[in-house]
Motif scaffolding. Structure first.
Motif, PDB file in Angstrom:
ATOM      1  N   ASN A  16      19.732   3.648 -10.195  1.00  0.00           N
ATOM      2  CA  ASN A  16      20.078   3.954  -9.018  1.00  0.00           C
ATOM      3  C   ASN A  16      18.886   4.384  -8.323  1.00  0.00           C
ATOM      4  OD1 ASN A  16      21.061   4.929  -6.352  1.00  0.00           O
ATOM      5  ND2 ASN A  16      23.035   4.237  -7.067  1.00  0.00           N
ATOM      6  N   SER A  17      18.266   3.952  -7.054  1.00  0.00           N
ATOM      7  CA  SER A  17      17.475   4.543  -6.237  1.00  0.00           C
ATOM      8  C   SER A  17      17.308   5.678  -6.007  1.00  0.00           C
ATOM      9  CB  SER A  17      16.881   3.545  -5.379  1.00  0.00           C
ATOM     10  OG  SER A  17      18.176   3.362  -4.292  1.00  0.00           O
ATOM     11  N   ASP A  18      18.682   6.408  -6.054  1.00  0.00           N
ATOM     12  CA  ASP A  18      19.063   7.722  -5.744  1.00  0.00           C
ATOM     13  C   ASP A  18      18.722   8.704  -6.719  1.00  0.00           C
ATOM     14  OD1 ASP A  18      19.699   6.893  -3.215  1.00  0.00           O
ATOM     15  OD2 ASP A  18      21.767   6.876  -3.496  1.00  0.00           O
ATOM     16  N   PHE A  19      18.696   8.188  -8.130  1.00  0.00           N
ATOM     17  CA  PHE A  19      18.435   9.034  -9.199  1.00  0.00           C
ATOM     18  C   PHE A  19      16.939   9.006  -9.646  1.00  0.00           C
ATOM     19  CE2 PHE A  19      22.764   7.203 -11.073  1.00  0.00           C
ATOM     20  CZ  PHE A  19      23.220   7.848  -9.981  1.00  0.00           C
ATOM     21  N   ASP A  20      16.833  10.325  -9.911  1.00  0.00           N
ATOM     22  CA  ASP A  20      15.445  10.652 -10.537  1.00  0.00           C
ATOM     23  C   ASP A  20      15.516  10.954 -12.018  1.00  0.00           C
ATOM     24  OD1 ASP A  20      12.811  11.688 -10.704  1.00  0.00           O
ATOM     25  OD2 ASP A  20      13.290  13.799 -10.167  1.00  0.00           O
ATOM     26  N   TYR A  21      14.668  10.055 -12.659  1.00  0.00           N
ATOM     27  CA  TYR A  21      14.985  10.105 -14.061  1.00  0.00           C
ATOM     28  C   TYR A  21      13.493  10.766 -14.817  1.00  0.00           C
ATOM     29  CZ  TYR A  21      18.080   6.207 -13.027  1.00  0.00           C
ATOM     30  OH  TYR A  21      19.134   5.503 -12.568  1.00  0.00           O
ATOM     31  N   SER A  22      13.654  11.240 -15.998  1.00  0.00           N
ATOM     32  CA  SER A  22      12.771  11.870 -16.752  1.00  0.00           C
ATOM     33  C   SER A  22      12.910  11.938 -18.168  1.00  0.00           C
ATOM     34  CB  SER A  22      12.591  13.403 -16.191  1.00  0.00           C
ATOM     35  OG  SER A  22      11.539  14.057 -17.098  1.00  0.00           O
TER      36      SER A  22
ATOM     37  N   SER B  36       8.951   5.737 -18.875  1.00  0.00           N
ATOM     38  CA  SER B  36      10.285   4.905 -19.474  1.00  0.00           C
ATOM     39  C   SER B  36      10.091   3.431 -19.759  1.00  0.00           C
ATOM     40  CB  SER B  36      11.302   5.049 -18.290  1.00  0.00           C
ATOM     41  OG  SER B  36      10.935   4.320 -17.241  1.00  0.00           O
ATOM     42  N   SER B  37      10.942   2.651 -19.843  1.00  0.00           N
ATOM     43  CA  SER B  37      10.619   1.215 -20.105  1.00  0.00           C
ATOM     44  C   SER B  37      10.174   0.614 -18.548  1.00  0.00           C
ATOM     45  CB  SER B  37      12.035   0.628 -20.675  1.00  0.00           C
ATOM     46  OG  SER B  37      11.961  -0.860 -20.416  1.00  0.00           O
ATOM     47  N   PRO B  38       9.205  -0.332 -18.562  1.00  0.00           N
ATOM     48  CA  PRO B  38       8.844  -0.517 -17.309  1.00  0.00           C
ATOM     49  C   PRO B  38       9.941  -1.229 -16.496  1.00  0.00           C
ATOM     50  CG  PRO B  38       7.402  -1.494 -19.220  1.00  0.00           C
ATOM     51  CD  PRO B  38       8.355  -0.857 -19.668  1.00  0.00           C
ATOM     52  N   ASP B  39      10.963  -1.999 -17.036  1.00  0.00           N
ATOM     53  CA  ASP B  39      11.918  -2.554 -16.310  1.00  0.00           C
ATOM     54  C   ASP B  39      13.167  -1.767 -16.302  1.00  0.00           C
ATOM     55  OD1 ASP B  39      10.376  -4.931 -16.064  1.00  0.00           O
ATOM     56  OD2 ASP B  39      11.030  -5.587 -17.981  1.00  0.00           O
ATOM     57  N   ASP B  40      13.259  -0.786 -16.658  1.00  0.00           N
ATOM     58  CA  ASP B  40      14.611   0.082 -16.615  1.00  0.00           C
ATOM     59  C   ASP B  40      14.267   1.454 -16.856  1.00  0.00           C
ATOM     60  OD1 ASP B  40      17.070   1.011 -17.228  1.00  0.00           O
ATOM     61  OD2 ASP B  40      17.556  -0.340 -18.742  1.00  0.00           O
ATOM     62  N   GLU B  41      14.193   2.106 -16.058  1.00  0.00           N
ATOM     63  CA  GLU B  41      14.048   3.714 -16.017  1.00  0.00           C
ATOM     64  C   GLU B  41      15.218   4.493 -16.964  1.00  0.00           C
ATOM     65  OE1 GLU B  41      12.045   5.493 -12.235  1.00  0.00           O
ATOM     66  OE2 GLU B  41      13.720   4.370 -11.467  1.00  0.00           O
ATOM     67  N   SER B  42      16.255   3.891 -16.985  1.00  0.00           N
ATOM     68  CA  SER B  42      17.118   4.585 -18.083  1.00  0.00           C
ATOM     69  C   SER B  42      16.989   4.382 -19.773  1.00  0.00           C
ATOM     70  CB  SER B  42      18.587   4.184 -17.574  1.00  0.00           C
ATOM     71  OG  SER B  42      18.914   3.014 -17.858  1.00  0.00           O
ATOM     72  N   SER B  43      15.663   3.538 -19.904  1.00  0.00           N
ATOM     73  CA  SER B  43      15.594   3.167 -21.377  1.00  0.00           C
ATOM     74  C   SER B  43      14.175   3.550 -21.721  1.00  0.00           C
ATOM     75  CB  SER B  43      15.811   1.598 -21.348  1.00  0.00           C
ATOM     76  OG  SER B  43      17.110   1.148 -21.273  1.00  0.00           O
ATOM     77  N   ILE B  44      13.955   3.730 -22.818  1.00  0.00           N
ATOM     78  CA  ILE B  44      12.878   4.141 -23.473  1.00  0.00           C
ATOM     79  C   ILE B  44      12.616   3.175 -24.669  1.00  0.00           C
ATOM     80  CG2 ILE B  44      13.599   6.045 -24.769  1.00  0.00           C
ATOM     81  CD1 ILE B  44      10.930   7.353 -24.285  1.00  0.00           C
TER      82      ILE B  44
ATOM     83  N   SER C 272      27.822   9.258  -9.371  1.00  0.00           N
ATOM     84  CA  SER C 272      28.016   8.490  -8.171  1.00  0.00           C
ATOM     85  C   SER C 272      27.128   7.360  -7.960  1.00  0.00           C
ATOM     86  CB  SER C 272      27.959   9.273  -6.719  1.00  0.00           C
ATOM     87  OG  SER C 272      28.964  10.529  -6.556  1.00  0.00           O
ATOM     88  N   SER C 273      27.804   6.401  -8.673  1.00  0.00           N
ATOM     89  CA  SER C 273      26.898   4.935  -8.882  1.00  0.00           C
ATOM     90  C   SER C 273      27.967   3.805  -9.526  1.00  0.00           C
ATOM     91  CB  SER C 273      25.670   5.075  -9.460  1.00  0.00           C
ATOM     92  OG  SER C 273      24.855   3.884  -9.659  1.00  0.00           O
ATOM     93  N   GLN C 274      27.477   2.640  -9.124  1.00  0.00           N
ATOM     94  CA  GLN C 274      28.346   1.749  -9.836  1.00  0.00           C
ATOM     95  C   GLN C 274      27.521   1.052 -10.754  1.00  0.00           C
ATOM     96  OE1 GLN C 274      31.619   0.786  -9.359  1.00  0.00           O
ATOM     97  NE2 GLN C 274      31.468   2.794  -7.932  1.00  0.00           N
ATOM     98  N   GLU C 275      26.182   1.124 -10.938  1.00  0.00           N
ATOM     99  CA  GLU C 275      25.258   0.793 -11.811  1.00  0.00           C
ATOM    100  C   GLU C 275      24.699   1.650 -12.558  1.00  0.00           C
ATOM    101  OE1 GLU C 275      25.026  -2.487 -12.206  1.00  0.00           O
ATOM    102  OE2 GLU C 275      26.216  -3.009 -10.393  1.00  0.00           O
ATOM    103  N   ARG C 276      24.072   1.472 -13.747  1.00  0.00           N
ATOM    104  CA  ARG C 276      23.349   2.453 -14.603  1.00  0.00           C
ATOM    105  C   ARG C 276      22.113   3.195 -14.049  1.00  0.00           C
ATOM    106  NH1 ARG C 276      22.425  -0.973 -18.654  1.00  0.00           N
ATOM    107  NH2 ARG C 276      20.015  -0.990 -18.527  1.00  0.00           N
TER     108      ARG C 276
ATOM    109  N   ILE D 159      18.595  13.657 -15.743  1.00  0.00           N
ATOM    110  CA  ILE D 159      18.609  12.569 -14.649  1.00  0.00           C
ATOM    111  C   ILE D 159      19.098  13.533 -13.285  1.00  0.00           C
ATOM    112  CG2 ILE D 159      21.118  12.011 -15.431  1.00  0.00           C
ATOM    113  CD1 ILE D 159      20.644   9.414 -14.034  1.00  0.00           C
ATOM    114  N   GLN D 160      18.820  13.450 -12.066  1.00  0.00           N
ATOM    115  CA  GLN D 160      19.135  13.928 -11.170  1.00  0.00           C
ATOM    116  C   GLN D 160      19.667  13.008  -9.809  1.00  0.00           C
ATOM    117  OE1 GLN D 160      19.300  17.677 -10.042  1.00  0.00           O
ATOM    118  NE2 GLN D 160      20.463  16.627  -8.595  1.00  0.00           N
ATOM    119  N   ASN D 161      20.610  13.406  -9.128  1.00  0.00           N
ATOM    120  CA  ASN D 161      21.000  12.454  -8.033  1.00  0.00           C
ATOM    121  C   ASN D 161      20.501  13.107  -6.874  1.00  0.00           C
ATOM    122  OD1 ASN D 161      22.153  11.483  -5.793  1.00  0.00           O
ATOM    123  ND2 ASN D 161      23.768  10.969  -6.771  1.00  0.00           N
ATOM    124  N   VAL D 162      19.386  12.353  -6.013  1.00  0.00           N
ATOM    125  CA  VAL D 162      18.343  13.296  -5.110  1.00  0.00           C
ATOM    126  C   VAL D 162      19.193  13.547  -3.980  1.00  0.00           C
ATOM    127  CG1 VAL D 162      16.298  12.493  -6.085  1.00  0.00           C
ATOM    128  CG2 VAL D 162      17.760  11.285  -4.455  1.00  0.00           C
ATOM    129  N   ASN D 163      20.613  12.899  -3.803  1.00  0.00           N
ATOM    130  CA  ASN D 163      21.157  13.077  -2.615  1.00  0.00           C
ATOM    131  C   ASN D 163      22.393  14.019  -2.666  1.00  0.00           C
ATOM    132  OD1 ASN D 163      19.724  11.297  -0.943  1.00  0.00           O
ATOM    133  ND2 ASN D 163      21.031   9.447  -1.636  1.00  0.00           N
TER     134      ASN D 163
END
Length: 350
Positions: A279-285, A295-303, A273-277, A321-325
């Protein structure tokens, strides 16, 4: 004096009794007369709101007369006989195109009441119900945005209503009644309201959306529906080239051969549930061979992967990835990075 009072009392009681009987008789007569207004024959059309050229079944039943003992049952469409005989209690036929009218009439020669007729007018309509989840898909994605658990969904009804004058009715001329899982959505329904937003079903459940559409005079009616099932969100990896950008044409599946000293890998959270890759509601690991890394400093979805020294080997890259909401929106995936032809672990810098 007492006798006079007794006589007067008896007279009053007598007239009260007579009046009560009269009221009771009138009430009974009124109830009996109501039964005379009940239809003798019930004519049913299925489907109730047929589409153009759709095959329709017309059938009759009665609780007042014996249809099987009727001497003849005649069926007509627009005044033309299509079937007749004994015990012909149903017929099938195809309705016309948009804007056409089919008058279905049945005449029953009954033993009990003589000739009885019933008719109904069918005007074909068409209502297409389209929907799409407000979930993430990458740019230029050719597929449909699907809903994961509890995703927001946008639905739109597209009616094709043509009146007897051959004019297509505008959306503003139509009344929309929306229904979700059997419950009418009053706030979302009304004149010209052809679009709604709803919350989709949870995992392992389904949602049924229905849109009932009618013209202001109810002469034209139609409906559309959609059955929506949630999907499991998924992660797809792509190489993110510093010059060419993300290589959407080639997803990383299972194995990635590292040909340069440094590479950026970007994970795409399909159907979250997001329009962007990101999102502050996502927890990345991110993990490499089971150890958590940054992760990459400017992009949590990249390494960014860099080979620290010389040699050959392999390493397992895992991402979750986990949607915290929305706790049921989660996914994890992994692939192996290969250096040369060996299958040994090698060190990385991140």
């Amino acid at each position: 004096m007492n006798n006079i009072y007794k006589k007067n009392f008896l007279i009053i009681l007598f007239f009260t009794f007579i009046f009560s009987i009269s009221v009771a008789i009138s009430s009974v007569q009124a109830q009996i007369s109501d039964f005379g207004d009940i239809d003798i024959i019930f004519l049913e059309i299925s489907p109730e709101n047929p589409r153009p050229q759709e095959l329709v079944r017309a059938s009759i039943e009665s609780f007042s007369i014996d249809l099987d003992r009727a001497s003849q049952i005649t069926w007509l469409i627009n005044g033309i006989v299509i079937d007749r005989g004994v015990g012909v209690k149903e017929v099938t036929f195809n309705v016309g195109n948009l804007g056409s009218r089919s008058v279905v009439e049945v005449i029953v020669q009954s033993i009990e009441r003589g000739a009885i007729n019933k008719s109904v007018t069918i005007r074909p309509t068409e209502v297409d119900l389209l929907w799409q989840a407000d979930s993430y898909t990458p740019p230029l994605y050719k597929g449909k945005a699907l809903p994961s658990s509890d995703a927001e969904i946008t639905a739109i009804a597209i009616p094709q209503f043509i009146n007897s004058n051959g004019r297509k009715l505008k959306i503003s001329e139509l009344i929309f009644t929306w229904e979700k899982d059997g419950k009418i959505l009053n706030r979302e329904s009304g004149r010209g309201k052809d679009t709604i937003k709803i919350r989709g079903p949870k995992t392992f459940r389904q949602t049924v959306i229905r849109a009932y559409v009618s013209s202001a005079d109810s002469a034209l009616q139609g409906r559309g529906y959609a059955l929506i099932s949630p999907v499991s969100p998924k992660i797809i990896f792509y190489e993110n080239d510093p010059i060419l950008g993300i290589k959407y044409e080639k997803a990383i599946i299972n194995i990635f051969n590292l040909l340069n000293k440094e590479v950026m890998i970007t994970a795409h959270p399909y159907f979250f549930s997001s329009q962007e890759r990101t999102n502050s509601d996502f927890d990345y690991s991110w993990k490499v061979d089971g150890s958590k890394v940054s992760s990459s400093p400017d992009d949590e979805s990249s390494i960014v992967l860099r080979q620290a020294g010389k040699g050959e080997g392999a390493a397992k890259i895992a991402f979750s990835i986990q949607n915290v909401n929305k706790i049921l929106q989660s996914a994890q995936s992994s692939f192996s990075v290969i250096f040369g032809g060996a299958r040994e672990d090698i060190p990385f810098n991140f």
